[in-house]
Design a protein around this motif. Structure first.
Motif, PDB file in Angstrom:
ATOM      1  N   ASP A 157     -14.969  -1.004  -0.354  1.00  0.00           N
ATOM      2  CA  ASP A 157     -14.594   0.408  -0.422  1.00  0.00           C
ATOM      3  C   ASP A 157     -13.344   0.671   0.403  1.00  0.00           C
ATOM      4  OD1 ASP A 157     -14.688   3.035  -1.237  1.00  0.00           O
ATOM      5  OD2 ASP A 157     -15.939   3.664   0.450  1.00  0.00           O
ATOM      6  N   GLY A 158     -12.303  -0.057   0.064  1.00  0.00           N
ATOM      7  CA  GLY A 158     -11.020   0.100   0.730  1.00  0.00           C
ATOM      8  C   GLY A 158      -9.916  -0.380  -0.184  1.00  0.00           C
ATOM      9  N   PHE A 159      -8.740  -0.620   0.380  1.00  0.00           N
ATOM     10  CA  PHE A 159      -7.571  -0.973  -0.420  1.00  0.00           C
ATOM     11  C   PHE A 159      -6.869  -2.175   0.193  1.00  0.00           C
ATOM     12  CE2 PHE A 159      -8.325   3.578  -0.488  1.00  0.00           C
ATOM     13  CZ  PHE A 159      -8.411   3.832  -1.852  1.00  0.00           C
ATOM     14  N   VAL A 160      -6.284  -2.979  -0.684  1.00  0.00           N
ATOM     15  CA  VAL A 160      -5.529  -4.147  -0.259  1.00  0.00           C
ATOM     16  C   VAL A 160      -4.050  -3.868  -0.525  1.00  0.00           C
ATOM     17  CG1 VAL A 160      -5.137  -6.608  -0.563  1.00  0.00           C
ATOM     18  CG2 VAL A 160      -7.463  -5.682  -0.739  1.00  0.00           C
ATOM     19  N   LEU A 161      -3.275  -3.714   0.548  1.00  0.00           N
ATOM     20  CA  LEU A 161      -1.837  -3.475   0.428  1.00  0.00           C
ATOM     21  C   LEU A 161      -1.112  -4.801   0.311  1.00  0.00           C
ATOM     22  CD1 LEU A 161      -1.148  -0.714   3.120  1.00  0.00           C
ATOM     23  CD2 LEU A 161      -1.085  -0.439   0.655  1.00  0.00           C
ATOM     24  N   HIS A 162      -0.177  -4.865  -0.644  1.00  0.00           N
ATOM     25  CA  HIS A 162       0.515  -6.135  -0.856  1.00  0.00           C
ATOM     26  C   HIS A 162       1.931  -5.890  -1.354  1.00  0.00           C
ATOM     27  CE1 HIS A 162       1.011 -10.379  -1.444  1.00  0.00           C
ATOM     28  NE2 HIS A 162       1.304 -10.222  -2.723  1.00  0.00           N
ATOM     29  N   THR A 163       2.840  -6.729  -0.855  1.00  0.00           N
ATOM     30  CA  THR A 163       4.234  -6.719  -1.297  1.00  0.00           C
ATOM     31  C   THR A 163       4.434  -7.919  -2.211  1.00  0.00           C
ATOM     32  OG1 THR A 163       4.905  -5.739   0.816  1.00  0.00           O
ATOM     33  CG2 THR A 163       6.645  -6.733  -0.535  1.00  0.00           C
ATOM     34  N   PRO A 164       4.623  -7.715  -3.516  1.00  0.00           N
ATOM     35  CA  PRO A 164       4.627  -8.845  -4.451  1.00  0.00           C
ATOM     36  C   PRO A 164       5.887  -9.699  -4.440  1.00  0.00           C
ATOM     37  CG  PRO A 164       4.971  -6.792  -5.637  1.00  0.00           C
ATOM     38  CD  PRO A 164       4.667  -6.425  -4.220  1.00  0.00           C
ATOM     39  N   HIS A 165       7.038  -9.151  -4.037  1.00  0.00           N
ATOM     40  CA  HIS A 165       8.282  -9.928  -4.030  1.00  0.00           C
ATOM     41  C   HIS A 165       9.294  -9.242  -3.131  1.00  0.00           C
ATOM     42  CE1 HIS A 165      10.127  -6.938  -6.700  1.00  0.00           C
ATOM     43  NE2 HIS A 165       9.012  -6.985  -7.419  1.00  0.00           N
ATOM     44  N   ALA A 166      10.429  -9.893  -2.941  1.00  0.00           N
ATOM     45  CA  ALA A 166      11.423  -9.415  -1.972  1.00  0.00           C
ATOM     46  C   ALA A 166      11.916  -8.013  -2.293  1.00  0.00           C
ATOM     47  CB  ALA A 166      12.606 -10.383  -1.911  1.00  0.00           C
ATOM     48  N   GLY A 167      12.054  -7.695  -3.576  1.00  0.00           N
ATOM     49  CA  GLY A 167      12.565  -6.376  -3.950  1.00  0.00           C
ATOM     50  C   GLY A 167      11.621  -5.247  -3.620  1.00  0.00           C
ATOM     51  N   ALA A 168      10.353  -5.564  -3.353  1.00  0.00           N
ATOM     52  CA  ALA A 168       9.362  -4.533  -3.037  1.00  0.00           C
ATOM     53  C   ALA A 168       9.200  -4.306  -1.537  1.00  0.00           C
ATOM     54  CB  ALA A 168       8.016  -4.900  -3.655  1.00  0.00           C
ATOM     55  N   GLN A 169       9.963  -5.004  -0.714  1.00  0.00           N
ATOM     56  CA  GLN A 169       9.901  -4.753   0.728  1.00  0.00           C
ATOM     57  C   GLN A 169      10.348  -3.323   1.032  1.00  0.00           C
ATOM     58  OE1 GLN A 169      11.346  -8.415   3.219  1.00  0.00           O
ATOM     59  NE2 GLN A 169      12.511  -8.393   1.316  1.00  0.00           N
ATOM     60  N   VAL A 241      -7.068  -2.091   4.210  1.00  0.00           N
ATOM     61  CA  VAL A 241      -7.217  -0.852   4.966  1.00  0.00           C
ATOM     62  C   VAL A 241      -8.438  -0.114   4.429  1.00  0.00           C
ATOM     63  CG1 VAL A 241      -4.774  -0.614   5.545  1.00  0.00           C
ATOM     64  CG2 VAL A 241      -5.633   0.376   3.413  1.00  0.00           C
ATOM     65  N   ALA A 242      -9.089   0.615   5.302  1.00  0.00           N
ATOM     66  CA  ALA A 242     -10.331   1.289   4.917  1.00  0.00           C
ATOM     67  C   ALA A 242     -10.068   2.416   3.925  1.00  0.00           C
ATOM     68  CB  ALA A 242     -11.007   1.839   6.167  1.00  0.00           C
ATOM     69  N   ARG A 243     -11.153   2.905   3.311  1.00  0.00           N
ATOM     70  CA  ARG A 243     -11.061   3.955   2.283  1.00  0.00           C
ATOM     71  C   ARG A 243     -10.355   5.199   2.803  1.00  0.00           C
ATOM     72  NH1 ARG A 243     -10.390   7.376  -0.705  1.00  0.00           N
ATOM     73  NH2 ARG A 243     -11.534   8.071  -2.547  1.00  0.00           N
ATOM     74  N   ASP A 244     -10.556   5.535   4.084  1.00  0.00           N
ATOM     75  CA  ASP A 244      -9.966   6.763   4.597  1.00  0.00           C
ATOM     76  C   ASP A 244      -8.484   6.629   4.919  1.00  0.00           C
ATOM     77  OD1 ASP A 244     -10.013   5.260   6.884  1.00  0.00           O
ATOM     78  OD2 ASP A 244     -11.270   6.636   8.049  1.00  0.00           O
TER      79      ASP A 244
END
Length: 626
Positions: A157-169, A241-244
């Motif tokens: 019950d949370g979210f996974v933050l991710h940067t997929p490639h250099a252009g998304a920094q 990161v948690a749901r909140d």
């Protein structure tokens, strides 16, 4: 009991003009910031490395925070935020940047969403500094296309933050550990079970006192021209990161997978997420107007103090005595008043608009931000040049302002992008209201003057300003109409050139209207005369730039076009004669001006050498005598 009546001293001309420039609530709206920058912690330090200046900016942020009654109240007050930028911008551009981000973008966004269920005490006490991560390396003005992801993890019950490639920094947020622990609002694309739920904001701890937290990667960008803010590249490696952490409005409170996913809903949610950008644009206008006023005030003072040889048979004269020197400063004075008055007109309209008028008010905010920051650059560069090589030295205060205004031109939306969107919106609005493109404005609109008027009449000059806007929109619409068979991009490209000129003309028209409104608030007397001279110089110079079009439209005669240069010269002479008084109306604290050597008559003393031999000679002794 005897009562003695004393006469009240009427306000001076400069004081009356201050009330016009900074508004009738000057004392309550601006007095605090004016006093704050006069105190010792905000005096200009001598020298210092970029890192030392950055540390000072964050220390000043904490001093500022202790000086106000409530960070939450400031974040919720658009006029307070604008005033902060208007006064601090000329003192410490780095402080202005980090304070604007912390109070407006970070705290403001939290307050606009779901602050009631969060403990904000660390941010309100600046034990943790807030920052804002929206722009990506590959996505600036098209932030809706950003690629940082926040994937809903049902099991946790949370979210996974991710940067997929250099252009998304994330590009240029102040996320380093400099200044202390930081948290950020991260804009990321929310996905759940493979469904795109649009760009949302997530509250994410980024650093402790010394380094980035696990799952967060932060790298300092190369030094940016101007103020030494810790701009960084920031990325995320499957950070949970948690749901909140997700910022939600009350109507959105619920499981992520139940959120609306219609295209209209996605756009609306994105605009809600970045809603604080509009307040940021107002603040950029305020900052640009404030720094332009400060720079111009210094240039006027220096021109009075700097003495050069006069013509043969005369004694030395100040450089301001020369038309070649005071002419550009007089034009700059008319522009700076226009910038300041337009900023206040736009702030009043935006703050007071209802839901029906919000779109138009926000468009005007964007137009004003572009015009005011561009005009500020022109004014600041002109003032720097008028002050010669000394203005290139950091201790004289101008170099940071020359480069700092470039940041304002780009921040909260590049000016060209803002102009382009405003132009497209107004073209579409005109087509929707009046039929196909090209049908609305074949030339000057219905409110244009029906023939040549009096160039001494401000109402006629205002009508000419409106006619210039109509002329350029008419050209844009006709070009769009001729490209009917082309695709959307080709049609826009056909109209874009004149459409952007029309947006510029809109800004001039609004500024001319702001002048007229301000003049009407002043009683008959010197202050009204000074403002009328500035108003007329501002309008006449713009009309002169567009005199060919106005002549062709039958709104000016050949004699009037011939007369414009002479009228301009007369107005420049009138404005230049009162330049010091006009600069005094900016109400800059004496402490601020004292920190910039060229602003004072003893500017040469800043370069004195206490160990030089001239200190050992008695006054009047010949060179080399002891």
């Amino acid at each position: 009991m005897t009562v003695t009546l004393t006469d009240t001293v009427p306000p001076s001309t400069a004081e009356q003009l201050t009330g016009v420039l900074l508004g009738p609530e000057f004392a309550s709206e601006h007095g605090f910031w004016q006093r704050l920058i006069s105190t010792e912690p905000f005096r200009r330090p001598a020298g210092g490395t970029p890192e030392e200046r950055l540390d000072l900016a964050y220390e000043r942020l904490r001093i500022l925070n202790r000086s106000i009654d409530s960070g939450a109240r400031l974040a919720a007050d658009p006029r307070g935020l604008a005033a902060l930028h208007e006064w601090l911008g000329a003192v410490d551009p780095a402080l202005t940047t980090v304070a604007g981000i912390h109070y407006n973008l970070f705290l403001g966004s939290l307050l606009d969403h779901d602050a009631a269920r969060r403990d904000l005490s660390d941010y309100l006490a600046v034990r943790r500094i807030g920052t804002y991560l929206c722009t990506e390396v590959a996505h600036g003005n098209d932030a809706a296309a950003m690629e940082t992801t926040a994937t809903y993890d049902r099991a946790r019950d949370g979210f996974v933050l991710h940067t997929p490639h250099a252009g998304a920094q994330k590009f240029m947020p102040n996320t380093s550990p400099a200044g202390g622990p930081k948290s950020g609002l991260v804009a990321a694309r929310l996905t759940a079970d493979g469904t795109d739920h649009g760009v949302r904001l997530f509250l994410v701890p980024l650093t402790d006192d010394h380094q980035a937290l696990p799952g967060v990667r932060i790298r300092r960008l190369p030094a940016r021209m101007g103020s030494p803010v810790d701009h960084c590249l920031t990325s995320f490696d499957h950070l949970f990161v948690a749901r909140d952490a997700l910022l939600e409005t009350p109507e959105e409170d619920g499981p992520a997978e139940s959120l609306t996913t219609s295209p209209a809903g996605l756009r609306s949610r994105f605009l809600t997420s970045i809603g604080r950008v509009t307040s940021g644009r107002v603040s950029m206008s305020a900052c640009a107007a404030g720094t332009a006023r400060a720079t111009l005030a210094v240039a006027v003072r220096y021109g009075d103090h700097r003495v050069i040889s006069g013509s043969r048979g005369t004694g030395p004269v100040p450089v301001n005595a020369h038309r070649t020197h005071h002419g550009p400063l007089a034009s700059a004075m008319a522009t700076v008043f226009a910038m300041s008055l337009l900023h206040r007109r736009v702030l009043d309209r935006w703050e007071g608009c209802d839901e029906e008028g919000r779109e138009e008010a926000e468009r005007l905010v964007a137009v004003a931000k572009g015009w005011i920051t561009w005009q500020a650059r022109s004014v600041i560069v002109q003032c720097r040049e008028r002050c010669g090589a000394q203005a290139l030295l950091e201790n004289n205060g101008m170099t940071e302002l020359v480069t700092g205004v470039e940041g304002a031109i780009t921040a909260e939306g590049d000016n060209i992008a803002l102009y382009a969107k405003a132009a497209a919106d107004m073209l579409l609005a005109g087509a929707a209201a009046d039929g196909p493109p090209g049908a609305r404005r074949p030339g000057p609109g219905p409110d244009a003057p029906r023939g040549p008027g009096d160039l001494a009449d401000p109402r006629f000059l205002g009508a000419l300003c409106a006619a210039v806007e109509d002329i350029w929109y008419g050209r844009a619409e006709r070009r769009m109409l001729r490209a009917t068979g082309a695709d959307r991009l080709e049609r826009w490209n056909a109209a874009a050139g004149p459409a952007l000129r029309a947006v510029e003309a809109r800004a001039y028209r609004e500024a001319a209207a702001a002048y007229a409104e301000a003049r009407a608030t002043l009683p008959e007397g010197a202050a009204r005369e000074r403002l009328a001279e500035l108003e007329r110089l501002f309008a006449v110079e713009w009309v002169a730039r567009n005199s060919g079009d106005l002549l062709a439209a039958g709104l000016l005669t050949r004699d009037q076009v011939d007369a414009l240069p002479e009228i301009t010269e007369e107005l420049i002479t009138s404005v230049a004669a009162h330049a010091r008084e006009l600069a005094d109306s900016f109400a800059l604290p004496a402490e601020l001006l004292a920190d910039w050597p060229i602003a004072g008559p003893g500017y040469a003393d800043a370069y004195d050498d206490p160990e030089a031999p001239w200190h050992d000679r008695p006054a009047g002794s010949p060179q080399g005598a002891r």
